[in-house]
Motif scaffolding. Structure first.
Motif, mmCIF file in Angstrom:
data_model
loop_
_atom_site.group_PDB
_atom_site.id
_atom_site.type_symbol
_atom_site.label_atom_id
_atom_site.label_comp_id
_atom_site.label_asym_id
_atom_site.label_seq_id
_atom_site.Cartn_x
_atom_site.Cartn_y
_atom_site.Cartn_z
ATOM 1 N N ARG A 1 15.463 -22.604 -5.868
ATOM 2 C CA ARG A 1 16.804 -21.998 -5.812
ATOM 3 C C ARG A 1 16.836 -20.626 -6.474
ATOM 4 O O ARG A 1 17.878 -19.973 -6.496
ATOM 5 C CB ARG A 1 17.820 -22.914 -6.493
ATOM 6 C CG ARG A 1 17.966 -24.292 -5.863
ATOM 7 C CD ARG A 1 18.787 -25.184 -6.764
ATOM 8 N NE ARG A 1 18.107 -25.360 -8.057
ATOM 9 C CZ ARG A 1 18.701 -25.870 -9.140
ATOM 10 N NH1 ARG A 1 19.971 -26.231 -9.087
ATOM 11 N NH2 ARG A 1 18.016 -26.020 -10.264
ATOM 12 N N GLY A 2 15.698 -20.202 -7.030
ATOM 13 C CA GLY A 2 15.648 -18.919 -7.709
ATOM 14 C C GLY A 2 16.065 -18.986 -9.163
ATOM 15 O O GLY A 2 16.241 -17.952 -9.818
ATOM 16 N N VAL A 3 16.213 -20.209 -9.705
ATOM 17 C CA VAL A 3 16.586 -20.388 -11.107
ATOM 18 C C VAL A 3 15.343 -20.330 -11.988
ATOM 19 O O VAL A 3 14.341 -20.990 -11.699
ATOM 20 C CB VAL A 3 17.312 -21.732 -11.314
ATOM 21 C CG1 VAL A 3 17.651 -21.937 -12.789
ATOM 22 C CG2 VAL A 3 18.581 -21.785 -10.474
ATOM 23 N N TYR B 1 9.514 -8.610 -3.706
ATOM 24 C CA TYR B 1 8.815 -9.890 -3.764
ATOM 25 C C TYR B 1 7.365 -9.719 -3.338
ATOM 26 O O TYR B 1 7.034 -8.815 -2.567
ATOM 27 C CB TYR B 1 9.466 -10.908 -2.824
ATOM 28 C CG TYR B 1 10.841 -11.371 -3.234
ATOM 29 C CD1 TYR B 1 11.052 -12.659 -3.705
ATOM 30 C CD2 TYR B 1 11.941 -10.525 -3.136
ATOM 31 C CE1 TYR B 1 12.314 -13.098 -4.063
ATOM 32 C CE2 TYR B 1 13.205 -10.955 -3.502
ATOM 33 C CZ TYR B 1 13.387 -12.235 -3.959
ATOM 34 O OH TYR B 1 14.638 -12.659 -4.313
ATOM 35 N N ALA B 2 6.526 -10.609 -3.813
ATOM 36 C CA ALA B 2 5.135 -10.689 -3.365
ATOM 37 C C ALA B 2 4.754 -12.159 -3.347
ATOM 38 O O ALA B 2 4.935 -12.861 -4.349
ATOM 39 C CB ALA B 2 4.207 -9.911 -4.294
ATOM 40 N N GLY B 3 4.275 -12.634 -2.214
ATOM 41 C CA GLY B 3 3.968 -14.049 -2.103
ATOM 42 C C GLY B 3 5.192 -14.911 -2.274
ATOM 43 O O GLY B 3 5.123 -16.012 -2.818
ATOM 44 N N ASN B 4 6.343 -14.408 -1.820
ATOM 45 C CA ASN B 4 7.632 -15.099 -1.904
ATOM 46 C C ASN B 4 8.094 -15.286 -3.348
ATOM 47 O O ASN B 4 8.930 -16.150 -3.624
ATOM 48 C CB ASN B 4 7.583 -16.459 -1.195
ATOM 49 C CG ASN B 4 8.956 -16.893 -0.693
ATOM 50 O OD1 ASN B 4 9.794 -16.067 -0.320
ATOM 51 N ND2 ASN B 4 9.200 -18.182 -0.682
ATOM 52 N N LYS B 5 7.555 -14.483 -4.268
ATOM 53 C CA LYS B 5 7.965 -14.545 -5.667
ATOM 54 C C LYS B 5 8.482 -13.187 -6.109
ATOM 55 O O LYS B 5 7.927 -12.151 -5.759
ATOM 56 C CB LYS B 5 6.787 -14.957 -6.558
ATOM 57 C CG LYS B 5 6.263 -16.354 -6.291
ATOM 58 C CD LYS B 5 5.107 -16.688 -7.223
ATOM 59 C CE LYS B 5 4.575 -18.090 -6.965
ATOM 60 N NZ LYS B 5 3.436 -18.429 -7.862
ATOM 61 N N ARG B 6 9.555 -13.207 -6.885
ATOM 62 C CA ARG B 6 10.099 -11.967 -7.411
ATOM 63 C C ARG B 6 9.091 -11.290 -8.334
ATOM 64 O O ARG B 6 8.479 -11.945 -9.182
ATOM 65 C CB ARG B 6 11.391 -12.235 -8.193
ATOM 66 C CG ARG B 6 12.625 -12.326 -7.315
ATOM 67 C CD ARG B 6 13.852 -12.614 -8.126
ATOM 68 N NE ARG B 6 13.941 -14.025 -8.468
ATOM 69 C CZ ARG B 6 14.994 -14.573 -9.071
ATOM 70 N NH1 ARG B 6 16.016 -13.817 -9.426
ATOM 71 N NH2 ARG B 6 15.014 -15.861 -9.336
ATOM 72 N N LYS B 7 8.943 -9.971 -8.157
ATOM 73 C CA LYS B 7 8.008 -9.216 -8.980
ATOM 74 C C LYS B 7 8.733 -8.193 -9.846
ATOM 75 O O LYS B 7 8.646 -8.229 -11.063
ATOM 76 C CB LYS B 7 6.964 -8.518 -8.091
ATOM 77 C CG LYS B 7 6.024 -9.476 -7.393
ATOM 78 C CD LYS B 7 5.205 -10.300 -8.386
ATOM 79 C CE LYS B 7 4.228 -11.222 -7.689
ATOM 80 N NZ LYS B 7 3.471 -12.061 -8.651
ATOM 81 N N THR B 8 9.410 -7.256 -9.219
ATOM 82 C CA THR B 8 10.091 -6.204 -9.964
ATOM 83 C C THR B 8 11.474 -5.956 -9.381
ATOM 84 O O THR B 8 11.730 -6.233 -8.198
ATOM 85 C CB THR B 8 9.304 -4.880 -9.927
ATOM 86 O OG1 THR B 8 9.144 -4.478 -8.561
ATOM 87 C CG2 THR B 8 7.936 -5.039 -10.573
ATOM 88 N N GLY B 9 12.345 -5.427 -10.218
ATOM 89 C CA GLY B 9 13.691 -5.097 -9.765
ATOM 90 C C GLY B 9 14.141 -3.778 -10.357
ATOM 91 O O GLY B 9 13.723 -3.392 -11.454
ATOM 92 N N THR B 10 14.994 -3.083 -9.620
ATOM 93 C CA THR B 10 15.573 -1.820 -10.083
ATOM 94 C C THR B 10 17.059 -1.810 -9.753
ATOM 95 O O THR B 10 17.444 -2.180 -8.642
ATOM 96 C CB THR B 10 14.899 -0.608 -9.419
ATOM 97 O OG1 THR B 10 13.500 -0.644 -9.666
ATOM 98 C CG2 THR B 10 15.469 0.697 -9.959
ATOM 99 N N ALA B 11 17.876 -1.401 -10.721
ATOM 100 C CA ALA B 11 19.319 -1.286 -10.485
ATOM 101 C C ALA B 11 19.793 0.053 -11.034
ATOM 102 O O ALA B 11 19.553 0.369 -12.200
ATOM 103 C CB ALA B 11 20.081 -2.432 -11.142
ATOM 104 N N ILE B 12 20.446 0.830 -10.179
ATOM 105 C CA ILE B 12 20.960 2.149 -10.568
ATOM 106 C C ILE B 12 22.474 2.077 -10.640
ATOM 107 O O ILE B 12 23.132 1.615 -9.696
ATOM 108 C CB ILE B 12 20.533 3.228 -9.567
ATOM 109 C CG1 ILE B 12 19.011 3.264 -9.445
ATOM 110 C CG2 ILE B 12 21.066 4.601 -9.980
ATOM 111 C CD1 ILE B 12 18.517 4.180 -8.336
ATOM 112 N N THR B 13 23.036 2.529 -11.764
ATOM 113 C CA THR B 13 24.488 2.586 -11.928
ATOM 114 C C THR B 13 24.949 4.038 -11.825
ATOM 115 O O THR B 13 24.364 4.922 -12.466
ATOM 116 C CB THR B 13 24.904 2.007 -13.293
ATOM 117 O OG1 THR B 13 24.452 0.649 -13.390
ATOM 118 C CG2 THR B 13 26.422 2.027 -13.455
#
Length: 271
Positions: A166-168, A130-142
């Protein structure tokens, strides 16, 4: 056997400078219900934590079998430092989701997720920054069944999307790219939300082993109430040439099929 009440415990390092004091509360069935811990260093309080097991089910040996335990870690001033949710999946394993907060105790810095199989091997590891309480990037490894070999890595860009409290997602586009262990692209997905119509369109492009040749595209459009409005599927043949397409339209319940349209491109010449 324990049928309620509480226990108090204290632990310190050899020098006696680091100390933790715990209170463990038990339910009428003898299972842990709540754990409160206070930590200090040199007589100065450094933090608190509370672990709530009230939503967890246990077997006769007091081992968790289902439900969710919640841990809240606080700073000395009482602001939240982190929250951890441990979801017990029975014999299937556990998932551990952690959220870290900034000094104000409200602004989110990072989300992490670990999914552990029943044999204790790692299945999924994910992080959202997050940056400034906002989602920026995500990573998921399987991971493969050995818990070590990476099968795929998904990266998500949230910077072009808007979200409510609510994150929607309420507008813009979220894009996720999944790559195989050899770095070739397996799929590319985008979720676009219209702030005017409320329609949400998710498009997923799948690629052959070379990571370039397209094999299938599926696009679904949902209404503001989450009911399915349309579904479009495109199938590609050798060299990524479009072969067939199908479009389905659904009634307002999102289930009743109204119209199906199929198109065969095999006799067409496409550039």
């Amino acid at each position: 056997r324990l049928v309620g009440g509480q226990l108090t415990a204290a632990a310190a390092n050899i020098a006696g400078s680091r100390l933790s004091k715990s209170k463990i509360f038990f339910s009428e069935t003898g299972n842990v219900a709540l754990i409160k811990v206070a930590t200090s260093m040199g007589g100065i309080v450094t933090g608190h934590s509370e672990t709530d097991y009230s939503k967890v089910s246990f077997d006769p040996n007091h081992r968790p079998t289902g439900g969710t335990a919640k841990i809240v870690v606080s700073r000395p001033d009482g602001t939240r430092k982190s929250e951890i949710l441990t979801n017990y999946l029975g014999g299937a394993g556990i998932s551990i989701a952690m959220r870290r907060f900034d000094k104000d105790g409200e602004s989110v810095l990072r989300d992490t997720l670990q999914v552990i199989r029943g044999d204790k091997t790692r299945s999924i590891a994910g992080t959202i920054i997050y940056a400034g309480n906002k989602r920026k990037t995500g990573t998921a490894i399987t991971y493969a069944t050995d818990g070590t070999t990476i099968e795929s890595v998904a990266t998500t860009d949230y910077t072009q999307a808007a979200f409510d409290s609510r994150g929607v997602q309420t507008g813009g586009v979220v894009v996720t790219i999944v790559r195989r262990a050899n770095h070739t692209m397996a799929s590319r997905s985008s979720t676009a939300v219209s702030s005017e119509t409320g329609l949400t369109t998710t498009t997923t492009e799948k690629f052959e082993a070379d990571g370039v040749t397209m094999s299938e595209v599926v696009a679904t459009t949902s209404r503001a109430d989450a009911t399915l409005a349309f579904q479009r599927t495109f199938w590609f043949g050798p060299k990524g040439i479009l072969q067939r397409a199908k479009r389905k339209s659904f009634d307002v319940d999102g289930v009743t099929l109204l119209v199906t349209t199929e198109t065969d491109f095999t006799g067409a010449v496409l550039d």
